[in-house]
Design a protein around this motif. Sequence first.
Motif, PDB file in Angstrom:
ATOM      1  N   ALA A 258       2.102  -1.470   6.431  1.00  0.00           N
ATOM      2  CA  ALA A 258       1.207  -1.303   5.287  1.00  0.00           C
ATOM      3  C   ALA A 258       0.451  -2.605   5.090  1.00  0.00           C
ATOM      4  O   ALA A 258       1.030  -3.696   5.197  1.00  0.00           O
ATOM      5  N   THR A 259      -0.826  -2.505   4.840  1.00  0.00           N
ATOM      6  CA  THR A 259      -1.635  -3.690   4.591  1.00  0.00           C
ATOM      7  C   THR A 259      -1.458  -4.161   3.152  1.00  0.00           C
ATOM      8  O   THR A 259      -0.893  -3.456   2.313  1.00  0.00           O
ATOM      9  N   GLU A 260      -1.979  -5.340   2.870  1.00  0.00           N
ATOM     10  CA  GLU A 260      -2.127  -5.753   1.485  1.00  0.00           C
ATOM     11  C   GLU A 260      -3.188  -4.858   0.830  1.00  0.00           C
ATOM     12  O   GLU A 260      -3.959  -4.185   1.540  1.00  0.00           O
ATOM     13  N   PRO A 261      -3.260  -4.802  -0.500  1.00  0.00           N
ATOM     14  CA  PRO A 261      -4.313  -3.996  -1.138  1.00  0.00           C
ATOM     15  C   PRO A 261      -5.699  -4.479  -0.715  1.00  0.00           C
ATOM     16  O   PRO A 261      -5.952  -5.684  -0.610  1.00  0.00           O
ATOM     17  N   ASP A 293      -2.470   2.519  -4.390  1.00  0.00           N
ATOM     18  CA  ASP A 293      -2.878   1.161  -4.755  1.00  0.00           C
ATOM     19  C   ASP A 293      -3.797   0.537  -3.710  1.00  0.00           C
ATOM     20  O   ASP A 293      -3.914  -0.685  -3.593  1.00  0.00           O
ATOM     21  N   ASP A 294      -4.491   1.399  -2.932  1.00  0.00           N
ATOM     22  CA  ASP A 294      -5.571   0.994  -2.030  1.00  0.00           C
ATOM     23  C   ASP A 294      -5.131   0.098  -0.874  1.00  0.00           C
ATOM     24  O   ASP A 294      -5.830  -0.832  -0.479  1.00  0.00           O
ATOM     25  N   ARG A 295      -4.003   0.407  -0.297  1.00  0.00           N
ATOM     26  CA  ARG A 295      -3.593  -0.151   0.989  1.00  0.00           C
ATOM     27  C   ARG A 295      -3.829   0.913   2.059  1.00  0.00           C
ATOM     28  O   ARG A 295      -4.060   2.084   1.750  1.00  0.00           O
ATOM     29  N   ILE A 296      -3.700   0.510   3.303  1.00  0.00           N
ATOM     30  CA  ILE A 296      -3.595   1.476   4.397  1.00  0.00           C
ATOM     31  C   ILE A 296      -2.168   1.404   4.923  1.00  0.00           C
ATOM     32  O   ILE A 296      -1.690   0.331   5.310  1.00  0.00           O
ATOM     33  N   ALA A 297      -1.472   2.536   4.903  1.00  0.00           N
ATOM     34  CA  ALA A 297      -0.147   2.666   5.510  1.00  0.00           C
ATOM     35  C   ALA A 297      -0.332   3.443   6.803  1.00  0.00           C
ATOM     36  O   ALA A 297      -0.853   4.561   6.788  1.00  0.00           O
ATOM     37  N   LEU A 298       0.071   2.841   7.929  1.00  0.00           N
ATOM     38  CA  LEU A 298      -0.228   3.410   9.251  1.00  0.00           C
ATOM     39  C   LEU A 298       1.019   3.374  10.115  1.00  0.00           C
ATOM     40  O   LEU A 298       1.755   2.389  10.114  1.00  0.00           O
ATOM     41  N   SER A 342       1.449  -6.445   4.995  1.00  0.00           N
ATOM     42  CA  SER A 342       2.412  -6.868   3.980  1.00  0.00           C
ATOM     43  C   SER A 342       3.821  -6.346   4.245  1.00  0.00           C
ATOM     44  O   SER A 342       4.800  -6.996   3.892  1.00  0.00           O
ATOM     45  N   HIS A 343       3.931  -5.150   4.872  1.00  0.00           N
ATOM     46  CA  HIS A 343       5.232  -4.530   5.076  1.00  0.00           C
ATOM     47  C   HIS A 343       5.289  -3.854   6.445  1.00  0.00           C
ATOM     48  O   HIS A 343       4.279  -3.327   6.932  1.00  0.00           O
ATOM     49  N   ALA A 344       6.469  -3.858   7.039  1.00  0.00           N
ATOM     50  CA  ALA A 344       6.732  -3.123   8.279  1.00  0.00           C
ATOM     51  C   ALA A 344       8.123  -2.504   8.177  1.00  0.00           C
ATOM     52  O   ALA A 344       9.041  -3.115   7.617  1.00  0.00           O
ATOM     53  N   TRP A 345       8.279  -1.299   8.705  1.00  0.00           N
ATOM     54  CA  TRP A 345       9.580  -0.627   8.636  1.00  0.00           C
ATOM     55  C   TRP A 345       9.648   0.480   9.683  1.00  0.00           C
ATOM     56  O   TRP A 345       8.636   0.839  10.295  1.00  0.00           O
ATOM     57  N   SER A 346      10.843   1.007   9.887  1.00  0.00           N
ATOM     58  CA  SER A 346      11.066   2.066  10.876  1.00  0.00           C
ATOM     59  C   SER A 346      12.074   3.068  10.349  1.00  0.00           C
ATOM     60  O   SER A 346      12.817   2.795   9.404  1.00  0.00           O
ATOM     61  N   GLY A 347      12.110   4.235  10.983  1.00  0.00           N
ATOM     62  CA  GLY A 347      13.072   5.277  10.647  1.00  0.00           C
ATOM     63  C   GLY A 347      13.162   6.267  11.785  1.00  0.00           C
ATOM     64  O   GLY A 347      12.417   6.161  12.770  1.00  0.00           O
TER      65      GLY A 347
END
Length: 463
Positions: A258-261, A293-298, A342-347
């Motif tokens: 996810a990017t910053e806003p 909140d106007d980020r891009i989550a990819l 801003s964030h990285a994660w996995s599942g």
Amino acid sequence: MSTINGGISFWYATDGIPAPREPLPGDATADVVIVGGGYTGLWTAYYLKKAAPFLSITVLESRFCGYGASGRNGGWLYNGIAGRDRYAKLHGQESAVRLQRAMNDTVGEVVRVAGEESIDADIHQGGVLEVAYTPAQLERLKAFHAAEIAFGEKDRVLLGARETAERVRVSGAVGATWTPHGARVHPVKLLKGLAAAVEALGVTVYESTPVTEIRPRHAVTPYGTVRAPYILRCTEGFTASLKGQRRAWLPMNSSMIATEPLGPEVWEAIGWAGRETLGDMAHAYMYAQRTADDRIALGGRGVPYRFGSRTDNDGRTRAATVEALREILVRFFPQLAGVRVSHAWSGVLGVPRDWCATVTLDRTTGLGWAGGYVGSGVATANLAARTLRDLVRQDSGQAGGTELTALPWVNHKVRRWEPEPLRWLGVQGMYAAYRAADRRELSRHRAATDRIATLADRIAGRH
């Protein structure tokens, strides 16, 4: 600031880890035991309890509700379902059309219940936009669009390069297809609201209670055994951790950033005012949303599979995977080259050997299960849960068969995955082939799908 890596997911970082519920206090009984506190388990508890308030229903969750894919996904509430083409071959086109129509309706059903239960999950019904940016992708896009029309999606539209740019300005996009049957959601807000609604109905939810074995009328945990006429397995990518289930569904890894806003000037350049969920036609495909909140989550595939069907714990993601997802982000939107992740994660998600989602109730044992969504679980879990509800009510004599119990994915049988190391070698090889095919298609500018990807599809059993 550095990237926050792991911590389960960005969605929990923004909405907080829920207060823990108590574990199972000891041996117990119920009318229905549901193993797994994700979307499938909670939706099943919700619909069963609404339909039959007299039922005693217990949910057993190994960590906390939404710890798995339900709290880590891309927030795509859409009408895709794994296995539809195969079901058409096995049961006929009209049967698969009925399944697709049920999925189309499911998007609206989730939105309806969220409204009825006052669940604020940042839902925006902007539909789903899937883009093509190579000649080969464009040919697949056109074929995909025609197939969706053939399965009854009369409101789907095919867009040219200019029409695509009017929605989202993806660099180099030469076309897209859009369906209204999709919405962006905040998956954790939806999950938490659903869990609260389930408890308000009188369902008992135990957390920190791993089920180690499921057998007829028994769910075994370290704290005691819960006995019930019906034991429903709703564990998706974590199914391999159960005794005897290691080769049932493969836990496929998916990663996100996810990017910053992003500021108004960036959105002016990108567009995306409709807040559609966004995907592409690559073989190793991506999926994205514009958050509230106007980020891009990819997201996309990082390390696709861990040897021995192992699953991760806190969602921590390799630096190389984070960088690969950033490259996709910048390929789509070059103006974001300097934007901070801003964030990285996995599942993990559940993949059956034939890539078909299924819902099953064995009437001789009372054992049921649903899953194998192959990444399309946010909406599919809801349809699966309503189907499990109807199967249990039919088997217990509370009701007769329904339209849902007659859908072709009900009681579909799937063979098990190969033993190791064949399983690991096969999945690693498949995704290496897909990535190679994507690179070749980008460089060669040919309309035909690369033969490496075609071969990988055939070997994997996807077509």
